[in-house]
Write an enzyme that holds these catalytic residues in place. Structure first.
Site, PDB file in Angstrom:
ATOM      1  N   HIS A 111       0.852  -1.200   0.000  1.00  0.00           N
ATOM      2  CA  HIS A 111       0.000   0.000   0.000  1.00  0.00           C
ATOM      3  C   HIS A 111       0.880   1.238   0.000  1.00  0.00           C
ATOM      4  CE1 HIS A 111      -3.168   2.820   1.151  1.00  0.00           C
ATOM      5  NE2 HIS A 111      -4.007   1.892   0.735  1.00  0.00           N
TER       6      HIS A 111
ATOM      7  N   ASP B 209      -8.047  -5.198  -0.253  1.00  0.00           N
ATOM      8  CA  ASP B 209      -8.498  -6.048  -1.367  1.00  0.00           C
ATOM      9  C   ASP B 209      -8.137  -7.517  -1.185  1.00  0.00           C
ATOM     10  OD1 ASP B 209      -7.591  -3.230  -3.215  1.00  0.00           O
ATOM     11  OD2 ASP B 209      -9.634  -3.982  -3.048  1.00  0.00           O
TER      12      ASP B 209
HETATM   13  C1  SDX Z   1      -6.157   0.119  -3.019  1.00  0.00           C
HETATM   14  O1  SDX Z   1      -4.234   4.545  -2.030  1.00  0.00           O
HETATM   15  C2  SDX Z   1      -5.249   3.964  -1.442  1.00  0.00           C
HETATM   16  O2  SDX Z   1      -5.700   4.347  -0.375  1.00  0.00           O
HETATM   17  C3  SDX Z   1      -5.835   2.779  -2.195  1.00  0.00           C
HETATM   18  C4  SDX Z   1      -6.884   1.953  -1.466  1.00  0.00           C
HETATM   19  C5  SDX Z   1      -8.164   2.747  -1.220  1.00  0.00           C
HETATM   20  O3  SDX Z   1      -8.901   2.379  -0.299  1.00  0.00           O
HETATM   21  O4  SDX Z   1      -8.445   3.663  -2.033  1.00  0.00           O
HETATM   22  O5  SDX Z   1      -6.366   1.502  -0.242  1.00  0.00           O
HETATM   23  C6  SDX Z   1      -7.298   0.743  -2.298  1.00  0.00           C
HETATM   24  O6  SDX Z   1      -5.909   0.454  -4.139  1.00  0.00           O
HETATM   25  C7  SDX Z   1      -5.283  -0.870  -2.282  1.00  0.00           C
HETATM   26  C8  SDX Z   1      -4.092  -1.368  -3.153  1.00  0.00           C
HETATM   27  C9  SDX Z   1      -4.591  -2.433  -4.123  1.00  0.00           C
HETATM   28  N1  SDX Z   1      -3.524  -2.832  -5.050  1.00  0.00           N
HETATM   29  C10 SDX Z   1      -2.904  -3.998  -4.965  1.00  0.00           C
HETATM   30  O7  SDX Z   1      -3.093  -4.832  -4.075  1.00  0.00           O
HETATM   31  C11 SDX Z   1      -1.915  -4.261  -6.100  1.00  0.00           C
HETATM   32  C12 SDX Z   1      -0.617  -4.851  -5.538  1.00  0.00           C
HETATM   33  N2  SDX Z   1       0.079  -3.808  -4.770  1.00  0.00           N
HETATM   34  C13 SDX Z   1       0.918  -2.952  -5.468  1.00  0.00           C
HETATM   35  O8  SDX Z   1       1.110  -2.984  -6.807  1.00  0.00           O
HETATM   36  C14 SDX Z   1       1.523  -1.797  -4.695  1.00  0.00           C
HETATM   37  O9  SDX Z   1       1.794  -2.230  -3.423  1.00  0.00           O
HETATM   38  C15 SDX Z   1       0.701  -0.519  -4.671  1.00  0.00           C
HETATM   39  C16 SDX Z   1       0.403  -0.048  -6.055  1.00  0.00           C
HETATM   40  C17 SDX Z   1      -0.567  -0.740  -3.928  1.00  0.00           C
HETATM   41  C18 SDX Z   1       1.515   0.535  -3.951  1.00  0.00           C
HETATM   42  O10 SDX Z   1       2.693   0.637  -4.623  1.00  0.00           O
HETATM   43  P1  SDX Z   1       3.682   1.916  -4.455  1.00  0.00           P
HETATM   44  O11 SDX Z   1       3.411   2.622  -3.193  1.00  0.00           O
HETATM   45  O12 SDX Z   1       3.651   2.710  -5.731  1.00  0.00           O
HETATM   46  O13 SDX Z   1       5.044   1.229  -4.264  1.00  0.00           O
HETATM   47  P2  SDX Z   1       5.961   0.685  -5.442  1.00  0.00           P
HETATM   48  O14 SDX Z   1       5.115   0.102  -6.552  1.00  0.00           O
HETATM   49  O15 SDX Z   1       6.940   1.749  -5.766  1.00  0.00           O
HETATM   50  O16 SDX Z   1       6.686  -0.553  -4.715  1.00  0.00           O
HETATM   51  C19 SDX Z   1       7.700  -0.292  -3.745  1.00  0.00           C
HETATM   52  C20 SDX Z   1       8.489  -1.589  -3.674  1.00  0.00           C
HETATM   53  C21 SDX Z   1       8.953  -2.090  -5.059  1.00  0.00           C
HETATM   54  O17 SDX Z   1      10.126  -2.858  -4.850  1.00  0.00           O
HETATM   55  P3  SDX Z   1      11.593  -2.124  -5.075  1.00  0.00           P
HETATM   56  O18 SDX Z   1      11.672  -1.766  -6.559  1.00  0.00           O
HETATM   57  O19 SDX Z   1      11.598  -0.888  -4.180  1.00  0.00           O
HETATM   58  O20 SDX Z   1      12.600  -3.166  -4.652  1.00  0.00           O
HETATM   59  O21 SDX Z   1       7.654  -2.632  -3.144  1.00  0.00           O
HETATM   60  C22 SDX Z   1       7.489  -3.635  -4.136  1.00  0.00           C
HETATM   61  C23 SDX Z   1       7.854  -3.031  -5.464  1.00  0.00           C
HETATM   62  O22 SDX Z   1       8.299  -4.032  -6.369  1.00  0.00           O
HETATM   63  N3  SDX Z   1       6.069  -4.034  -4.103  1.00  0.00           N
HETATM   64  C24 SDX Z   1       5.625  -5.272  -4.286  1.00  0.00           C
HETATM   65  C25 SDX Z   1       4.239  -5.192  -4.134  1.00  0.00           C
HETATM   66  N4  SDX Z   1       3.888  -3.932  -3.869  1.00  0.00           N
HETATM   67  C26 SDX Z   1       5.022  -3.214  -3.852  1.00  0.00           C
HETATM   68  N5  SDX Z   1       6.269  -6.429  -4.591  1.00  0.00           N
HETATM   69  C27 SDX Z   1       5.495  -7.529  -4.727  1.00  0.00           C
HETATM   70  N6  SDX Z   1       4.144  -7.534  -4.579  1.00  0.00           N
HETATM   71  C28 SDX Z   1       3.486  -6.390  -4.276  1.00  0.00           C
HETATM   72  N7  SDX Z   1       2.161  -6.413  -4.134  1.00  0.00           N
END
Ligand code: SDX
Length: 429
Positions: free
Chosen positions: A306, A363
């Site tokens: 998140h 989710d």
């Molecule tokens: C919602 O914003 C809100 O409030 C949203 C929400 C709401 O109520 O409105 O809470 C609802 O959208 C919840 C999120 C649902 N999405 C997912 O579950 C999709 C999977 N999660 C992600 O793709 C990710 O965690 C995000 C998009 C939710 C957040 O990503 P960020 O903050 O943009 O972080 P990032 O993509 O830059 O990741 C940071 C690091 C990376 O690794 P490094 O390159 O730093 O080594 O964390 C890793 C990413 O690869 N990472 C994950 C991951 N999420 C982040 N690695 C594996 N699996 C994941 N799910």
């Protein structure tokens, strides 16, 4: 208390005001940065940028706190119903019994949609994604419910709030029924918000739908947990589109479009698709966990991570409990829930997830509840949109009442080519 931040640039020192929030969070006010320094800021994805001051929802990502108008979401999930929470978000206070009854009555009065809208549904390809249909139909509401000049702006806005909150259910259920070629079920004045939606979705001439109070309660909890979440991507879209002073239906339609994405509200559908794939591959979690950790693999563990929560999403905790309650009540077992629980247990002990502060978000378990209730998979993001609607409305309302409100128009850092001349087509290489 520190009132300013110092910026030293090009031999000059600039003092920038510090804004302190109710819970002590601090921000540098850069409203005059460019005018005073010639500088802008750069913050891809706005991870460090506040777009507004807001009194609606407070989140603490480190402590896993979520409050609507100061009330913890845990208390609202336990004691409130979705319509009451919607009133709280939009008006700032919990309603009196009389105000709640009036608000519920308004929603009932506006639960039908114009009969000509059915033609829209019937012309969508049967396989159209329900979020595509919902975004289109919500935008189309303005055409069917144009502004009435005789109404004051406040009357117009309040009736639009009621229409949206009530009709989004009807539109969602109609889209589902028509996609199946089934008779549309009309809303009933004698049913509450959630029971009405379930009845419109599942009632049938050959098998009348039985309203189960525990399932109605579960749907209320689901919608309450999704009702607002400060400046998430879809809310930011509603505020940005709304800042052009376009009508609310168009701004909400933009929010639905943003929510559809698998990184945002579409994740609840993507989680179940991922769990189903794990199940179909025999339940071995290892390949999926290693893919999630592989920087060269775009696969993400859906439902994990998140932008704000760097600990367990408080909503996921409640939703996980709802899974057990609903499945027990319906005497169902869902192998995907067992997979989800195993996945959580292993991931939370894995250094990659620990180091990246990746925990289950709202989710991760929500789809299990929806599956048990009988909501089709591709409607999961629609359920999120129905829940988030009062949040979008309250944020839109707050932005329109904000004296500091301006058209959203970010700047950029240009890294393209320097000036060059036009080349006639016959002289191009
Ligand atoms: C919602 O914003 C809100 O409030 C949203 C929400 C709401 O109520 O409105 O809470 C609802 O959208 C919840 C999120 C649902 N999405 C997912 O579950 C999709 C999977 N999660 C992600 O793709 C990710 O965690 C995000 C998009 C939710 C957040 O990503 P960020 O903050 O943009 O972080 P990032 O993509 O830059 O990741 C940071 C690091 C990376 O690794 P490094 O390159 O730093 O080594 O964390 C890793 C990413 O690869 N990472 C994950 C991951 N999420 C982040 N690695 C594996 N699996 C994941 N799910």
């Amino acid at each position: 208390m520190v009132k300013t931040a110092k910026l030293i640039f090009d031999g000059k020192t600039f003092e920038l005001p510090i804004v302190t929030g109710t819970e002590g969070e601090k921000a540098i006010d850069i409203s005059n940065l460019r005018a005073e320094t010639g500088l802008i800021t750069l913050d891809p994805g706005y991870a460090n940028t506040g777009s507004c001051k807001s009194s609606i929802t407070f989140m603490d990502g480190e402590k896993g706190i979520l409050r609507y108008r100061g009330i913890p979401v845990e208390q609202l999930a336990e004691h409130s119903r979705f319509v009451e929470t919607a009133y709280l978000l939009i008006n700032g206070e919990l309603p009196t019994r009389e105000a709640l009854s009036r608000f519920s009555g308004l929603l009932n009065d506006h639960s039908l949609v114009h009969e000509d809208m059915r033609a829209f549904f019937e012309k969508f390809p049967r396989g159209a994604h329900p979020m595509c249909i919902l975004a289109s139909m919500v935008n189309a509401l303005r055409a069917f419910y144009p502004e009435i000049p005789e109404r004051t702006e406040e009357e117009e806005v309040n009736i639009t709030f009621s229409r949206l909150l009530s009709k989004i259910r009807t539109l969602a259920a109609m889209s589902y029924r028509i996609s199946l070629g089934h008779k549309v079920v009309y809303p009933r004045h004698d049913l509450c918000y959630c029971a009405n939606f379930l009845n419109m979705m599942f009632d049938s001439p050959v098998r009348p739908y039985t309203i189960d109070d525990d399932i109605v309660k579960a749907l209320n909890v689901f919608l309450i947990l999704h009702a607002d979440h400060e400046q998430n991507s879809s809310t930011a879209a509603v505020r940005l589109v709304g800042s052009s002073r376009v009508n609310l239906y168009a701004a909400i339609s933009a929010g639905i479009a943003a929510l559809w994405g698998p990184l945002h509200g579409g994740a609840n559908q993507a989680v179940v698709e991922m769990l189903q794939e794990i199940h179909d591959c025999g339940g071995d979690l290892a390949p999926f966990l290693s893919r999630a950790k592989d920087k060269n693999d775009p696969f993400r563990l859906m439902g994990f991570g998140h932008r704000v929560y760097k600990t367990y999403d408080p909503r996921a905790r409640i939703m996980k409990k709802m899974c057990d309650i609903v499945l027990k009540k319906l005497k169902q077992k869902d192998p995907l829930l067992d997979i989800a629980k195993r996945l959580e247990e292993i991931a939370l002990k894995d250094s990659y997830f620990i180091d990246h502060h990746l925990y289950p978000n709202v989710d991760f378990y929500s789809g299990i509840v929806l599956r048990a209730i009988g909501i089709p998979l591709n409607m999961f993001p629609v359920m999120f949109a129905i829940g988030r609607l009062p949040g979008w409305i309250s944020q839109w309302k707050e932005s329109h009442e904000d004296a500091d409100w301006r058209l959203h128009r970010p700047r950029q850092v240009y890294i393209g080519l320097k000036q060059r001349d036009y080349v006639p087509v016959d002289e191009r290489g």
